[in-house]
Design an enzyme around this catalytic site. Structure first.
Site, PDB file in Angstrom:
ATOM      1  N   LYS A  55       0.876  -1.165   0.000  1.00 32.61           N
ATOM      2  CA  LYS A  55       0.000   0.000   0.000  1.00 32.61           C
ATOM      3  C   LYS A  55       0.918   1.221   0.000  1.00 32.61           C
ATOM      4  CE  LYS A  55      -3.513   2.660   2.320  1.00 32.61           C
ATOM      5  NZ  LYS A  55      -4.029   3.125   3.621  1.00 32.61           N
ATOM      6  N   GLY A  84      -8.537   9.200   9.271  1.00 29.07           N
ATOM      7  CA  GLY A  84      -8.883   9.247  10.684  1.00 29.07           C
ATOM      8  C   GLY A  84      -9.865  10.325  11.072  1.00 29.07           C
ATOM      9  N   GLY A 113     -11.440   7.929   6.101  1.00 29.94           N
ATOM     10  CA  GLY A 113     -12.527   8.860   6.389  1.00 29.94           C
ATOM     11  C   GLY A 113     -13.866   8.230   6.711  1.00 29.94           C
ATOM     12  N   ASN A 132      -9.904   1.401   9.151  1.00 31.81           N
ATOM     13  CA  ASN A 132      -9.109   1.156  10.343  1.00 31.81           C
ATOM     14  C   ASN A 132      -9.619   1.969  11.529  1.00 31.81           C
ATOM     15  OD1 ASN A 132      -5.513   1.334  11.140  1.00 31.81           O
ATOM     16  ND2 ASN A 132      -7.210   0.583  12.309  1.00 31.81           N
ATOM     17  N   SER A 133      -9.514   3.298  11.444  1.00 30.60           N
ATOM     18  CA  SER A 133      -9.821   4.151  12.592  1.00 30.60           C
ATOM     19  C   SER A 133     -11.236   3.952  13.115  1.00 30.60           C
ATOM     20  CB  SER A 133      -9.615   5.625  12.229  1.00 30.60           C
ATOM     21  OG  SER A 133      -8.273   5.883  11.901  1.00 30.60           O
TER      22      SER A 133
END
Length: 286
Positions: free
Chosen positions: A127, A188, A215, A236-237
């Site tokens: 990535k 995030g 986002g 993720n976040s």
């Protein structure tokens, strides 16, 4: 293919047909297939245990790992490489923390070696993140393109993280990237889909998988991204920072499937006026 008449019975959608739509269309990236269209990460969790539980609950098959943070044993990343079963999960090394193309290329090479050490000898995935902006963490389009060109030449399957720029996405596809990963909103931030129009253009023009990244804050936003026609999501976040990360991971997994189903089902037209659900004929009159 997913809405072919063979998937329907007497004009009605059956449970078997719906299951076929959701499970029989694997995601293919650089010749490797995955059943799940949700990718997750390893950062921001309160503990290794929460990360393990969340990844299991998400049923994801691709997990991205920050190469630099693992190698330097940054706080929260101690023992991370050993905490996951890399026989079941495909590692996606990322170049987080790199501010230039040159840095990203070096870290990508380290990531490939790290994957090999963990038993994934044929893993050339990376990535690609080139982010010189410390406040908004927006990727550098020029540095990303430069790094992608070099890494493709070195045999990497490059998954570049980019602004939702249709022209850049096409250039990256032309140089041989395996996917493009446009941001929905800043990393995030949890702002949700702020780049919908551009993501739609990217999807329309892409000949490679489009993975919406960064986002997304809620399952409804995840479903909406898939309803646009995205091939996959990286979240993720929103999972790691939830009050119950494992429960949120499961919710994101279901939302990804629901959004994919909805995209192929085809939503009803939007109208400016009401339209009765029940027929007006045969009504009881006084």
């Amino acid at each position: 293919m997913l809405t072919h008449s063979a998937n329907f019975s007497n004009g009605h959608r059956t449970a078997e047909a719906m299951n076929h739509v959701s499970t029989s269309s694997p995601l293919t990236i650089a010749g490797k297939t995955f059943q799940s269209r949700l990718m997750t990460g390893t950062g921001k969790y309160r503990s290794i245990e929460e990360m393990q539980q969340s990844i299991a609950a998400s049923e994801c098959e691709i997990v991205t790992v920050a190469v630099r943070r693992v190698q330097t044993k940054a706080p929260g990343h101690e023992g991370l490489a050993e905490a996951l079963d890399w026989q079941k999960i495909w590692m996606l090394p990322n170049t987080a923390g790199c501010q230039t193309a040159e840095e990203a290329i070096r870290v990508a090479r380290l990531g490939r070696e790290m994957a090999k050490l963990l038993g994934q000898e044929d893993n050339n995935f990376v990535k690609l993140e080139v982010i010189p902006d410390p406040k908004y963490l927006l990727p550098d389009p020029i540095g990303t393109l430069q790094a992608a060109e070099q890494l493709v030449k070195e045999g990497f399957a490059v998954l570049p993280y980019i602004n939702a720029d249709p022209m850049l996405a096409k250039r990256l596809e032309d140089v041989g990237c395996a996917t493009v990963m446009p941001l929905a909103s800043p990393i995030g931030s949890g702002q949700g889909l702020k780049t919908t129009a551009n993501i739609q253009i990217i999807i329309e023009n892409a000949g490679i998988p489009v993975v919406v990244d960064a986002g997304i804050g809620s399952p409804s936003e995840a479903a909406q991204a898939m309803e646009l026609g995205a091939d996959a999501l990286l979240i993720n976040s929103a999972i790691a920072l939830a009050q119950n990360p494992a429960a949120m991971a499961r919710a994101m997994s279901l939302a990804t499937i629901a959004g994919r189903l909805a995209y192929f089902a085809g939503r009803m037209p939007i109208k400016d006026y009401a339209s009765a659900s029940s027929p007006l004929s045969g009504t009881i009159t006084g």
